[in-house]
Every structure is written in C-alpha cells, then in structure tokens.
Design an enzyme around this catalytic site. Structure first.
Site, PDB file in Angstrom:
ATOM      1  N   CYS A   2       0.826  -1.216   0.000  1.00 24.06           N
ATOM      2  CA  CYS A   2       0.000   0.000   0.000  1.00 24.06           C
ATOM      3  C   CYS A   2       0.859   1.265   0.000  1.00 24.06           C
ATOM      4  CB  CYS A   2      -0.871   0.015   1.247  1.00 24.06           C
ATOM      5  SG  CYS A   2      -1.930  -1.417   1.399  1.00 24.06           S
ATOM      6  N   ARG A  27       5.128   0.107  -6.067  1.00 24.54           N
ATOM      7  CA  ARG A  27       5.107  -0.702  -4.850  1.00 24.54           C
ATOM      8  C   ARG A  27       4.158  -1.891  -4.982  1.00 24.54           C
ATOM      9  NH1 ARG A  27       6.831   2.056  -0.186  1.00 24.54           N
ATOM     10  NH2 ARG A  27       5.352   0.877   1.035  1.00 24.54           N
ATOM     11  N   TRP A  76      -2.972  -2.672  -1.544  1.00 18.50           N
ATOM     12  CA  TRP A  76      -2.566  -4.038  -1.874  1.00 18.50           C
ATOM     13  C   TRP A  76      -3.317  -4.907  -0.880  1.00 18.50           C
ATOM     14  CZ3 TRP A  76       0.100  -8.295   0.174  1.00 18.50           C
ATOM     15  CH2 TRP A  76       0.708  -9.160  -0.756  1.00 18.50           C
ATOM     16  N   ASN A 102      -1.904   2.280   5.915  1.00 15.79           N
ATOM     17  CA  ASN A 102      -1.007   1.166   5.564  1.00 15.79           C
ATOM     18  C   ASN A 102      -0.746   0.383   6.839  1.00 15.79           C
ATOM     19  OD1 ASN A 102      -0.795   2.310   3.068  1.00 15.79           O
ATOM     20  ND2 ASN A 102       1.387   2.806   3.223  1.00 15.79           N
ATOM     21  N   GLY A 103      -0.648  -0.944   6.711  1.00 15.95           N
ATOM     22  CA  GLY A 103      -0.370  -1.763   7.895  1.00 15.95           C
ATOM     23  C   GLY A 103      -1.556  -2.666   8.179  1.00 15.95           C
ATOM     24  N   GLU A 484      20.148 -15.907  -7.602  1.00 18.51           N
ATOM     25  CA  GLU A 484      19.623 -14.608  -8.017  1.00 18.51           C
ATOM     26  C   GLU A 484      19.195 -14.638  -9.494  1.00 18.51           C
ATOM     27  OE1 GLU A 484      18.542 -12.171  -6.628  1.00 18.51           O
ATOM     28  OE2 GLU A 484      18.632 -10.460  -7.972  1.00 18.51           O
ATOM     29  N   LYS A 488      15.467 -13.750 -10.662  1.00 20.56           N
ATOM     30  CA  LYS A 488      15.237 -12.645 -11.599  1.00 20.56           C
ATOM     31  C   LYS A 488      14.358 -13.120 -12.743  1.00 20.56           C
ATOM     32  CE  LYS A 488      15.924  -9.894 -10.120  1.00 20.56           C
ATOM     33  NZ  LYS A 488      16.253  -9.333  -8.838  1.00 20.56           N
ATOM     34  N   GLU A 491      10.621 -14.195 -11.509  1.00 19.67           N
ATOM     35  CA  GLU A 491       9.716 -13.159 -10.996  1.00 19.67           C
ATOM     36  C   GLU A 491       9.174 -12.257 -12.095  1.00 19.67           C
ATOM     37  OE1 GLU A 491      11.273 -10.287  -8.135  1.00 19.67           O
ATOM     38  OE2 GLU A 491      13.228 -10.345  -9.077  1.00 19.67           O
ATOM     39  N   HIS A 507      22.545 -35.886  -7.239  1.00 18.69           N
ATOM     40  CA  HIS A 507      21.776 -36.410  -6.096  1.00 18.69           C
ATOM     41  C   HIS A 507      20.275 -36.273  -6.310  1.00 18.69           C
ATOM     42  CE1 HIS A 507      25.462 -37.091  -3.929  1.00 18.69           C
ATOM     43  NE2 HIS A 507      25.845 -35.864  -4.227  1.00 18.69           N
ATOM     44  N   LYS A 607       6.957  -4.065  -4.277  1.00 17.66           N
ATOM     45  CA  LYS A 607       8.357  -3.662  -4.137  1.00 17.66           C
ATOM     46  C   LYS A 607       8.837  -3.792  -2.704  1.00 17.66           C
ATOM     47  CE  LYS A 607      12.295  -1.923  -5.454  1.00 17.66           C
ATOM     48  NZ  LYS A 607      13.203  -2.877  -6.103  1.00 17.66           N
TER      49      LYS A 607
HETATM   50  C1  AGP Z   1      13.760  -9.230  -5.906  1.00 16.08           C
HETATM   51  O1  AGP Z   1      13.833  -8.759  -7.188  1.00 16.08           O
HETATM   52  C2  AGP Z   1      12.631  -8.759  -5.088  1.00 16.08           C
HETATM   53  N1  AGP Z   1      12.200  -7.479  -5.327  1.00 16.08           N
HETATM   54  C3  AGP Z   1      12.667  -9.182  -3.623  1.00 16.08           C
HETATM   55  O2  AGP Z   1      13.158 -10.487  -3.530  1.00 16.08           O
HETATM   56  C4  AGP Z   1      13.433  -8.273  -2.633  1.00 16.08           C
HETATM   57  O3  AGP Z   1      14.808  -8.379  -2.815  1.00 16.08           O
HETATM   58  C5  AGP Z   1      13.014  -8.673  -1.204  1.00 16.08           C
HETATM   59  O4  AGP Z   1      11.624  -8.528  -1.070  1.00 16.08           O
HETATM   60  C6  AGP Z   1      13.726  -7.874  -0.151  1.00 16.08           C
HETATM   61  O5  AGP Z   1      13.420  -6.516  -0.231  1.00 16.08           O
HETATM   62  P1  AGP Z   1      14.266  -5.442   0.552  1.00 16.08           P
HETATM   63  O6  AGP Z   1      15.655  -5.479  -0.020  1.00 16.08           O
HETATM   64  O7  AGP Z   1      13.586  -4.140   0.301  1.00 16.08           O
HETATM   65  O8  AGP Z   1      14.267  -5.840   1.991  1.00 16.08           O
END
Ligand code: AGP
Length: 612
Positions: A2, A27, A76, A102-103, A484, A488, A491, A507, A607
């Site tokens: 949010c 976000r 959200w 938010n929250g 990673e 990438k 996602e 294994h 985000k």
């Molecule tokens: C990765 O591309 C994501 N956006 C996600 O895994 C992100 O790294 C994770 O949510 C942690 O976020 P932060 O670094 O803001 O704590």
C-alpha cells in the site's frame, strides 16, 4: 504494497495526489482512491478497484473534485478482496472522517464487533474501516478531533501509517504512525505526507521521518508533531539527495532496464567515498574496532534478492575472516530461536529498509544481545533507524520490483565490509588486500563496459524465451549467483526456474534433464572451474541446451560445451559475482520483454513487503 500520499496546501489537491500515487505505483497495488475536502467543506471520496488509469477515468467522469487538501491511497489487499468498497479511503458512518491506512490492525474484529453492537453498520471487509468508524464514534462522543485520534490510537493494536481528514476541521490533515513508514514533506505551496519519499520528490526534498507513536497535524502553512503523550516535539528535517529524474524512466522502456544500466554509476557512488589512498574507509565503524575484533560468528539475514547477496557474503566473508558466517532467510530466522549474543554480529540487508520479516529478525537479534549492522538503500527507513550501525548503499531510488542496482551495490558494500573486518582482525595479507581494493576500484568501469554491449544476452533471450522451465547451476559463489539469476527470471517472466549447486545435480535433479532442457551454467568462479565444467558436460551429454556465463579467463575451458557463451570481464574471484549477475539480469529482462510481461510490476508482487 500500500501507498499513502496526502497534501494540505494552496494548489488543487487532486493532481498532486494522482501524481503522488503514480509514483507509488511501483510498490504494487490492486485498487486506489482519493478523498478531498471541498471549499464548501464537503468530504468527497472517489475510489476504485484496478489501476490508477481507472481512478483517473472515474475522476474525469465527475466534476473535478475541487479542494486544496486531500489524501490518496494505493491498496494491496490483505483484509478483503480487491474491490471498490474495500479500496481506501474509508469513511465513517456520519460521512465526516476519511482515513487511508497502511499496515494491519490486529484487533479489528473485536473493535468491529463492539461498534456493530452499538448499531454502527460497516460497508467493507477491511481492518481500515474500523479506524474510520471508531474515530467517528469517539469524535461524536468527545467532540474534538485530536481527542478522537488519540482515543483510537489507544485502542488499536498492530501496525499503521495513516492519513486522516475531517470535514469539520477542513484545513487540517492528521497523520499517525506505528511500525509502518510515514514521512512529512515541507513544500513551498503546502505540506505533504507520504509512505515513500519517491511520492514527494516532484514537490520537495525536505522531509521529516515520523517515529512510532507520533501524531502530526498539517495545514497549508504549518506542521506540528506530537508524541504519544500529546506533547509537541521538534523533529530534525532532512534533505533527500535523490532528485525527481532518478525516479523517472528517462527514455528507457522500463525502470528495470534503466536501473540495470545505472549499475556502473550506482557502484561508483557506493564505493568511491569509501576508498582513500588504496584503503577502505568506513567512518560508520571508526569507533568499533574493539567490537569487530571480538566477533566470533556472523549471521546475515535478509529476504529475496537481499538474501542472495547474503549467500554471496557467506562465502566471501567466511573466506576472508575465517569465522563461521551463515545466511538466513529473515522469515525463518525470526522463528528459529537463533543462537545470538555479544560475539555474534547480525547483518541485515534490505533495499527498502521496510521489509517486515527483516525488521522482525533485526529486533530478534537485538533481543538476543547481538549488535545489528544493516546495509540499506533508503535513508531514514525503519531498519536503518533501528540498527546499531548502518552502511548505506548509494544506489538511488529503485522503482522496478525486480531489484538490480540495489542488489549489486549491497553485494559490493558487503564485500568491502568483509575486507575491512579482515584487515582489522589481521586476517588479510597486504598483497591480497591491495588486489581486492584494486578490483573494487575498477568495478564501475568494468560494469559500464559489460553493459555497453548487451546484444548477445538479448539474442540468447530471443532464442529461449518460450521455454517452460530453466535450471541454473554453479558452485560456491556461482551457486549463490545462480539463486539470483533464477529469481530474476521467474519473478518477471513467470517461467518456472530452479537453481542448484552444480555438485548436487547427481543427487536428484539430473533426472529432470532431458533433450532440450535449458540450463544456465555459471562458470565464472575460476578456483572451481574444472569441477563446474564436469557438471556442464553431465547436462550437455543428456541433451540440455546450455547457456554458459564465463569470464575472459574461464571461457576457453568451457567454450566447447556451451550452446551459447556469455563472456564477462574478469576481476578478483571474490568480486566476480558483481559482474556475473549482469548477463542474468539482462537475459531475464529480454525474456520477459519477449513474453510481453509487465516487467516493472510483475503480477502478485510488491516492491517493499511490509506484511508477514
Ligand atoms: C527481488 O527482485 C525482489 N524485489 C525481492 O526479492 C526483494 O529483494 C526482497 O523482497 C527484499 O526486499 P528489501 O531489499 O527491500 O528488503
């Protein structure tokens, strides 16, 4: 997740709110809305499910909402499905008070039941409506808005950042915060609240970060913050050094591509102030030499990509410091009764500085008697403020949900920290120290040269974008890098992908390899090149197509096994993942582009993840 924007000033509020909400879009959200108090003191609310363009259409269909004070929200969904009714702002039964929030309010069901028993009817399924209804209830009873706000804050439990308007007090906007970010912006034509500084950059860079338990009253000309006991307090103002262009696409098709291309500069900004005359200088640790000498164990704690940085850190810091270093997912760490204490350093890594699981892990670490050092990108964020020591990455605002430049700068800074600590503890020889510092110094240029030619990665993406499944393999630092690369890709492209330690294939995983399976093999870590090469031969001989990422130094040894070969510049082996991630980011980007995905805002993702 949010987002909140609020404005009290001398200009029309709706365009400012919409602009702010647009800047918060990254976000992640599923509905949006605004509330504005009109010059006739009417509370006008427009809200809708869907993208901001839908909200804009709804607003255009009506007479433009007039008014110079307003609050806006992108939601959200957590409590109640995404629909028009559950969207914020929420208004109480008397139609006097509007709230964006938010929250999560944990005791909302109990409060709702008690209000329903008093005959108050609820329209939505949300926890936020409880705040609006309860505030109107107290406002009716107490006859004063601030009394009502404090009465509500005394009853609700959970996390909140909120913006409040009341049509009876038309020139005032009230803000309150606990365990969710909220900042105040001081502009020339009025004052602002926002959950995220990027929403304010077009209007002001002078901000104050609200603290837990505080309430603020904003008008067009004034801002007053109050503490829990309602005593007025003065709070320091900060100047944010990000400018508005840093949060705009600047001619790129997507923020993700722009942020990939900014990595040379982001690394330069992060490392150069910390390199002086061939030495790593970390003023943040100047007073901590004795503490650093006493550390016997390091736990790195983070989520998602930041955790993958932690995995790189595990290998690098352990090699440099010769003490146990572990990387933990924050969501697991916090509930694992971790072994902590004075001689254990906990390093929390977070771009946003607001990730709830990382924040909870930080608190757990402090409770257990450990010092917390955080690596954070967003200045003044919650994790930064609660840490004992903060090292900031100077990556600038990162808007795309898929992190790129924040990941890279976190990694470089973590490695610099490792070298610095190894030096303090006398664990690194002078020539090795010099080689590492030299490698770090050269990184920005190497990154820029690598990113200057992305054709081969782009071509590989156009060959393989329609695969259903992709495996990443590598050993040691290349294994951490594969985690990673795989995240990438999945996602943003929605292709199923897994990452394996290459030595682990036999294994179990190798049974999945059949003719035409796509494998991305990472062969950048020179000390284990021969071992990785054997694993590439294993999958190749079972018919896999293999994209090999290698360095100028390692490429000759693997060229004959590669269906496609992506070559990156060589650097010190411990720094190699910094360059190694770039072809993986570019490959993921172009695969997603070929598949027509919403690259900057992948489905279901946000985000900054501020819920558990
Ligand atoms: C990765 O591309 C994501 N956006 C996600 O895994 C992100 O790294 C994770 O949510 C942690 O976020 P932060 O670094 O803001 O704590």
């Amino acid at each position: 997740m949010c987002g909140i924007i609020g404005y009290a000033g001398r200009s029309e509020a709706v365009p400012i709110l919409l602009d702010g909400l647009e800047r918060l879009e990254y976000r992640g959200y599923d509905s949006a809305g605004v509330a504005v108090v009109s010059p006739e003191n009417e509370l006008q609310v427009v809200k809708t499910k869907g993208r901001l363009s839908v909200l804009r259409e709804h607003l255009a269909e009506q007479d433009p909402l007039k008014g110079q004070i307003g609050i806006g929200h992108t939601r959200w969904a957590t409590h109640g499905e995404p629909n028009d009714t559950n969207a914020h702002p929420h208004v109480g039964a008397d139609g006097k008070i509007a709230v964006v929030h938010n929250g999560i309010i944990e005791n909302y069901l109990e409060i709702r039941a008690s209000l329903e028993r008093k005959g108050i009817h609820f329209a939505s399924e949300t926890d936020t409506e409880v705040i609006a209804q309860l505030m109107e209830y107290y406002y009716r009873k107490l006859g004063n808005l601030m009394n009502a706000v404090y009465a509500v804050l005394g009853r609700i439990q959970g996390a909140y950042a909120m913006g409040i308007l009341c049509r009876d007090v038309p020139g005032q906007m009230i803000a309150a915060r606990k365990d969710a970010p909220l900042l105040i912006g001081y502009g020339e034509d009025g004052n602002y609240i926002a959950s995220d500084v990027t929403a304010l950059l077009a209007h002001t860079r002078t901000v104050t970060y609200m603290e837990d338990g505080e309430v603020a009253v904003l008008t067009a000309d004034s801002v007053q913050i109050y503490d829990r006991e309602r005593a007025p307090i003065d709070r320091e103002k900060h100047t944010v050094d990000w400018d508005v262009s840093a949060a705009e696409k600047g001619g790129y098709a997507h923020f993700m591509l722009k942020e990939i291309m900014e990595q040379g500069e982001a690394v330069r900004k992060t490392v150069s102030p910390r390199l002086q005359d061939g030495r790593i200088v970390l003023p943040e640790l100047a007073e901590s030499a004795e503490f650093l000498k006493g550390i016997r164990k390091i736990n790195i704690v983070a989520c998602g990509s930041a955790y993958h940085v932690g995995m790189v850190g595990k290998y690098v810091l352990e090699k440099l410091l010769r003490i146990p270093v572990d990387a933990y997912l924050a969501s697991e760490f916090r509930y694992s009764e971790p072994l902590l204490g004075e001689d254990t350093l906990v390093i929390v890594i977070s771009q946003s500085g607001e990730t709830l699981d990382s924040m909870a892990a930080l608190r757990e670490a402090k409770k257990g008697g450990s010092k917390v050092l955080s690596i954070v990108n967003v200045m003044g964020s919650s994790i930064a403020r609660e840490s004992d020591i903060v090292l900031y990455t100077w990556a600038g605002p990162e808007i795309a949900v898929a992190t790129t430049k924040a990941y890279t700068t976190q990694m470089v800074l973590l490695i610099m920290l490792g070298i610095y600590m190894a030096d303090v503890n006398g664990r690194v020889a002078a020539d090795e120290y010099a080689a590492l510092v030299n490698g770090i110094t050269e990184l920005p240029e190497k990154i820029e040269s690598l990113l200057g030619d992305v054709d081969i990665c782009q071509k590989a993406a156009s060959h393989y974008f329609n695969r259903n499944s992709v495996f990443f393999i590598g050993r040691n630092l290349d294994y951490a890098l594969g985690l990673e690369g795989s995240l990438k890709l999945k996602e943003i492209s929605y292709i199923h992908s897994e990452s394996y330690a290459a030595g682990e294939l036999k294994h179990g995983t190798i049974s999945l390899i059949e003719p035409g399976t796509l494998v991305v093999a990472l062969a950048t870590y020179a000390p284990l090149l021969e071992k990785t090469r054997s694993n590439i031969v294993e999958v190749r001989s079972r018919g896999a197509d293999v994209i090999v990422v290698a360095t100028e130094e390692t490429a000759p040894a693997v060229r004959d096994q590669a269906t496609e070969l992506l070559i990156i510049p060589s650097t010190h082996p411990l720094l190699q993942p910094v360059l190694g991630v770039m072809p993986l980011q570019i490959f993921a980007y172009y695969v997603a582009l070929n598949r027509g995905c919403d690259i900057d805002k992948p489905r279901n993702l946000a985000k900054s993840v501020t819920v558990e």
